[in-house]
Motif scaffolding. Structure first.
Motif, PDB file in Angstrom:
ATOM      1  N   SER A   1       0.939  -1.280   0.298  1.00  0.00           N
ATOM      2  CA  SER A   1       0.191  -0.160  -0.140  1.00  0.00           C
ATOM      3  C   SER A   1       0.932   1.233   0.016  1.00  0.00           C
ATOM      4  N   VAL A   2       1.771   1.219   0.914  1.00  0.00           N
ATOM      5  CA  VAL A   2       2.615   2.512   1.003  1.00  0.00           C
ATOM      6  C   VAL A   2       3.362   2.683  -0.474  1.00  0.00           C
ATOM      7  N   ALA A   3       3.880   1.742  -1.102  1.00  0.00           N
ATOM      8  CA  ALA A   3       4.531   1.488  -2.328  1.00  0.00           C
ATOM      9  C   ALA A   3       3.656   2.107  -3.338  1.00  0.00           C
ATOM     10  N   THR A   4       2.510   1.689  -3.405  1.00  0.00           N
ATOM     11  CA  THR A   4       1.620   2.236  -4.456  1.00  0.00           C
ATOM     12  C   THR A   4       1.154   3.303  -4.415  1.00  0.00           C
ATOM     13  N   ILE A   5       1.061   4.159  -3.130  1.00  0.00           N
ATOM     14  CA  ILE A   5       0.803   5.333  -2.804  1.00  0.00           C
ATOM     15  C   ILE A   5       2.081   6.410  -3.365  1.00  0.00           C
ATOM     16  N   ILE A   6       3.247   5.802  -3.010  1.00  0.00           N
ATOM     17  CA  ILE A   6       4.432   6.696  -3.457  1.00  0.00           C
ATOM     18  C   ILE A   6       4.279   6.587  -5.152  1.00  0.00           C
ATOM     19  N   ALA A   7       4.419   5.671  -5.696  1.00  0.00           N
ATOM     20  CA  ALA A   7       4.463   5.240  -7.111  1.00  0.00           C
ATOM     21  C   ALA A   7       3.129   6.188  -7.580  1.00  0.00           C
ATOM     22  N   MET A   8       1.986   6.162  -7.043  1.00  0.00           N
ATOM     23  CA  MET A   8       0.987   6.974  -7.892  1.00  0.00           C
ATOM     24  C   MET A   8       1.362   8.510  -7.704  1.00  0.00           C
ATOM     25  N   ASP A   9       1.737   8.716  -6.507  1.00  0.00           N
ATOM     26  CA  ASP A   9       2.137  10.276  -6.365  1.00  0.00           C
ATOM     27  C   ASP A   9       3.165  10.794  -7.711  1.00  0.00           C
ATOM     28  N   TYR A  10       4.094   9.846  -7.697  1.00  0.00           N
ATOM     29  CA  TYR A  10       5.068  10.350  -8.817  1.00  0.00           C
ATOM     30  C   TYR A  10       4.349  10.315 -10.042  1.00  0.00           C
ATOM     31  N   ILE A  11       3.400   9.351 -10.484  1.00  0.00           N
ATOM     32  CA  ILE A  11       2.748   9.231 -11.643  1.00  0.00           C
ATOM     33  C   ILE A  11       1.867  10.620 -11.788  1.00  0.00           C
ATOM     34  N   LEU A  12       1.341  10.875 -10.712  1.00  0.00           N
ATOM     35  CA  LEU A  12       0.248  12.090 -10.856  1.00  0.00           C
ATOM     36  C   LEU A  12       1.192  13.435 -11.161  1.00  0.00           C
ATOM     37  N   ALA A  13       2.319  13.258 -10.315  1.00  0.00           N
ATOM     38  CA  ALA A  13       3.269  14.595 -10.645  1.00  0.00           C
ATOM     39  C   ALA A  13       3.595  14.546 -12.137  1.00  0.00           C
ATOM     40  N   ARG A  14       3.913  13.513 -12.897  1.00  0.00           N
ATOM     41  CA  ARG A  14       4.083  13.509 -14.364  1.00  0.00           C
ATOM     42  C   ARG A  14       3.302  14.004 -14.964  1.00  0.00           C
ATOM     43  N   HIS A  15       1.914  13.835 -14.861  1.00  0.00           N
ATOM     44  CA  HIS A  15       0.922  13.875 -15.401  1.00  0.00           C
ATOM     45  C   HIS A  15       0.760  15.635 -15.092  1.00  0.00           C
ATOM     46  N   LEU A  16       0.938  16.193 -14.226  1.00  0.00           N
ATOM     47  CA  LEU A  16       0.892  17.569 -13.994  1.00  0.00           C
ATOM     48  C   LEU A  16       2.078  18.331 -14.496  1.00  0.00           C
TER      49      LEU A  16
END
Length: 100
Positions: free
Chosen positions: A43-58
């Motif tokens: 769960s922690v790894a997923t949250i961190i990965a999704m935050d990086y992916i969100l940043a890329r889309h921003l």
């Protein structure tokens, strides 16, 4: 990149992050009773990965996120954040990020 598709992706990523955070909180509520801590790690790894992916889309580069995280960690270190004082959490994480 199509702006409408990117906005849709951003909304989906935000929703996924919120769902994963909620799931993590549920897991942590029973953390002492968990026999498999791998679920919490995932769960922690997923949250961190999704935050990086969100940043890329921003439009924010991964390296920019890493640099900003280190800036924030260094400020917390300079301000004697309790987690830094007792556990050296901020300085250790910043060292790790800079070594990547």
């Amino acid at each position: 990149m199509n702006i409408a598709n990117n906005l849709k992706a951003i909304e989906e990523i935000k929703s996924d992050i919120l769902a994963e955070v909620a799931d993590l909180y549920r897991k942590l509520a029973d953390y002492d009773e968990l026999s498999d801590y791998g679920n919490v790690e995932s769960s922690v790894a997923t949250i961190i990965a999704m935050d990086y992916i969100l940043a890329r889309h921003l439009g924010i580069a991964h390296s920019t996120i890493d640099a900003r995280i280190c800036e924030l960690l260094q400020m917390a270190e300079e301000n004697s954040h309790p987690l830094e004082v007792e556990f050296y959490d901020m300085s250790e994480l910043c060292k790790y990020i800079k070594k990547r």
